[in-house]
Design an enzyme around this catalytic site. Structure first.
Site, mmCIF file in Angstrom:
data_model
loop_
_atom_site.group_PDB
_atom_site.id
_atom_site.type_symbol
_atom_site.label_atom_id
_atom_site.label_comp_id
_atom_site.label_asym_id
_atom_site.label_seq_id
_atom_site.Cartn_x
_atom_site.Cartn_y
_atom_site.Cartn_z
ATOM 1 N N ARG A 160 0.794 -1.574 0.143
ATOM 2 C CA ARG A 160 -0.292 -0.332 -0.072
ATOM 3 C C ARG A 160 1.124 1.255 -0.018
ATOM 4 O O ARG A 160 1.320 1.389 0.654
ATOM 5 C CB ARG A 160 -0.822 0.039 1.048
ATOM 6 C CG ARG A 160 -2.393 0.978 1.311
ATOM 7 C CD ARG A 160 -3.230 0.645 2.051
ATOM 8 N NE ARG A 160 -2.556 1.804 3.082
ATOM 9 C CZ ARG A 160 -2.587 1.538 4.687
ATOM 10 N NH1 ARG A 160 -2.627 0.320 5.222
ATOM 11 N NH2 ARG A 160 -1.872 2.111 4.967
ATOM 12 N N HIS A 162 -4.643 4.206 4.468
ATOM 13 C CA HIS A 162 -5.322 3.692 4.241
ATOM 14 C C HIS A 162 -7.229 4.311 3.599
ATOM 15 O O HIS A 162 -7.525 4.389 3.361
ATOM 16 C CB HIS A 162 -5.779 2.499 5.577
ATOM 17 C CG HIS A 162 -7.211 2.211 5.730
ATOM 18 N ND1 HIS A 162 -7.937 1.133 5.457
ATOM 19 C CD2 HIS A 162 -8.315 2.326 6.623
ATOM 20 C CE1 HIS A 162 -8.875 1.023 5.672
ATOM 21 N NE2 HIS A 162 -9.050 0.957 6.142
ATOM 22 N N TYR A 170 3.437 3.261 11.026
ATOM 23 C CA TYR A 170 3.696 2.504 11.142
ATOM 24 C C TYR A 170 4.193 1.332 9.849
ATOM 25 O O TYR A 170 5.005 1.103 9.582
ATOM 26 C CB TYR A 170 2.232 1.456 11.627
ATOM 27 C CG TYR A 170 0.950 1.639 10.910
ATOM 28 C CD1 TYR A 170 1.225 1.482 8.918
ATOM 29 C CD2 TYR A 170 0.470 2.432 10.401
ATOM 30 C CE1 TYR A 170 -0.024 1.913 7.965
ATOM 31 C CE2 TYR A 170 -0.871 3.390 10.050
ATOM 32 C CZ TYR A 170 -0.345 2.408 8.278
ATOM 33 O OH TYR A 170 -1.968 2.629 7.422
#
Ligand SMILES: Cc1ncc(C[n+]2csc(CCOP(=O)(O)OP(=O)(O)O)c2C)c(N)n1
Ligand SMILES: [Mg+2]
Length: 330
Positions: free
Chosen positions: A227, A231, A240
């Site tokens: 990714r 998100h 993270y």
């Protein structure tokens, strides 16, 4: 593939990319609500659906919210969905595209059921369901996959493995070496493809669709990437994510990669590229104008269809809401 097909695939990827980039801007401008970013998922979305016929069904998750664009759905409809406007909920029969599914994996059994229904009716249609790596840890995924395999339903399970479920890494979802390995346990073929290579995704999907259509049952496709965007607009992945890996992924992003391929093949030149991109930008500009021109829904919609016999208190709540909104406007 003919040059015309290669270009149509490119046009669809551009449309999805432009939708995504504009949607992010509209979010920042406060014109749509929280938005699940689909940047760099276009090769999966355009490539997989390119293998479908118009009568085949698409079951999107929130990550595939703009996927109806490949069927000609107006961008205004999808923008309205992200604005929470009732006109964002289309009739699935109009496009053979199911509603955008937000609960993780709950649409997998729906897709399996629809595909099985098609088989029972002797209808040649297939269904394709999109979900993420995180969804493979949900009960609904297992139920849907198992059911489809036992019934040999014409279903394509398309797993977008972007390595993250918000901040949960793939390593916390599974101890299996690959997600495609899971297919073995259900007795269906499992394939792993580069999720940034639109032609690889298309080829895997085409084989899966052909198998499904010729009564060969479901296939699990794992489209692998990493990714490269948050998100959703409410997420800050810097806490993270592996930022170096994100940079690498951006260098290899799927639309530029396919564009370079088409240019090398002599299929795409500057003028045609500019025309395809400006057409997509125009479609989006018109889409947001159309969405914003629609009057707000009446607030009674929040209460309608919840109870057959609404309790008295809901009437009071609605009256209070009207009073507040009225005061706000005044
Ligand atoms: C049943 C359910 N549980 C939790 C959530 C909250 N949630 C929203 S997105 C998400 C992560 C899903 O990750 P993945 O399946 O990998 O898809 P991606 O977002 O990466 O495309 C979660 C847990 C939800 N929407 N539905
Ligand atoms: Mg994921």
């Amino acid at each position: 593939m003919t040059d015309a097909e290669l270009l149509e695939l490119y046009r669809r990827m551009v449309l999805l990319r432009v939708f995504d980039e504009r949607a992010l801007v509209y979010h920042r401008q406060g014109r749509i609500g929280t938005y699940a970013i689909a940047w760099n998922h276009e090769a999966i979305q355009a490539g997989a659906t390119f293998a479908l016929g118009e009568d085949d069904w698409i079951f999107p998750s929130y990550r595939e919210s703009p996927i109806g664009l490949v069927r000609g759905m107006p961008p205004a409809t999808i923008l309205q969905w992200w604005r929470g406007h009732p006109s964002g909920w289309w009739n699935p029969l109009d496009w053979n595209v199911a509603s955008i599914c937000v609960p993780i994996a709950t649409h997998v059994p729906h897709a399996a059921g629809l595909a099985w229904g098609k088989k029972l009716k002797g209808d040649p249609g297939v269904a394709m369901v999109f979900f993420g790596d995180g969804a493979t840890s949900e009960g609904a995924f297992h139920e849907g996959a198992n059911f489809a395999a036992v019934m040999q339903a014409p279903l394509v399970l398309l797993c977008n493995n972007n390595n993250w479920a918000i901040s949960t890494p793939l390593s916390a979802q599974t101890h299996a070496e690959t997600l495609a390995d899971k297919a073995v346990g259900y007795g269906m073929p499992g394939v792993r493809v580069d999720g940034l290579d639109v032609l690889a995704v298309y080829e895997a999907a085409r084989e899966a669709v052909e198998r499904a259509r010729s009564d060969g049952g479901p296939t699990f496709i794992e489209a692998v990437h990493y990714r490269a965007a948050p998100h959703a607009t409410a997420d800050d992945p810097r806490a993270y994510i592996d930022l170096e890996r994100v940079e690498q992924e951006k260098q290899n992003e799927c639309l530029g990669r396919y564009e370079r391929y088409l240019r090398r093949q002599g299929v795409l030149g500057d003028d045609l590229d500019a025309a395809i991109k400006s057409e997509a930008a125009d479609v989006m500009r018109a889409g947001i104008t159309e969405a914003e021109a629609e009057p707000d829904a009446d607030v009674s919609l929040l209460f309608d269809n919840v109870y057959a016999n609404p309790p008295e208190s809901l009437q009071q709540d609605l009256a209070e809401l009207r009073r507040i909104l009225g005061a706000d406007v005044g």
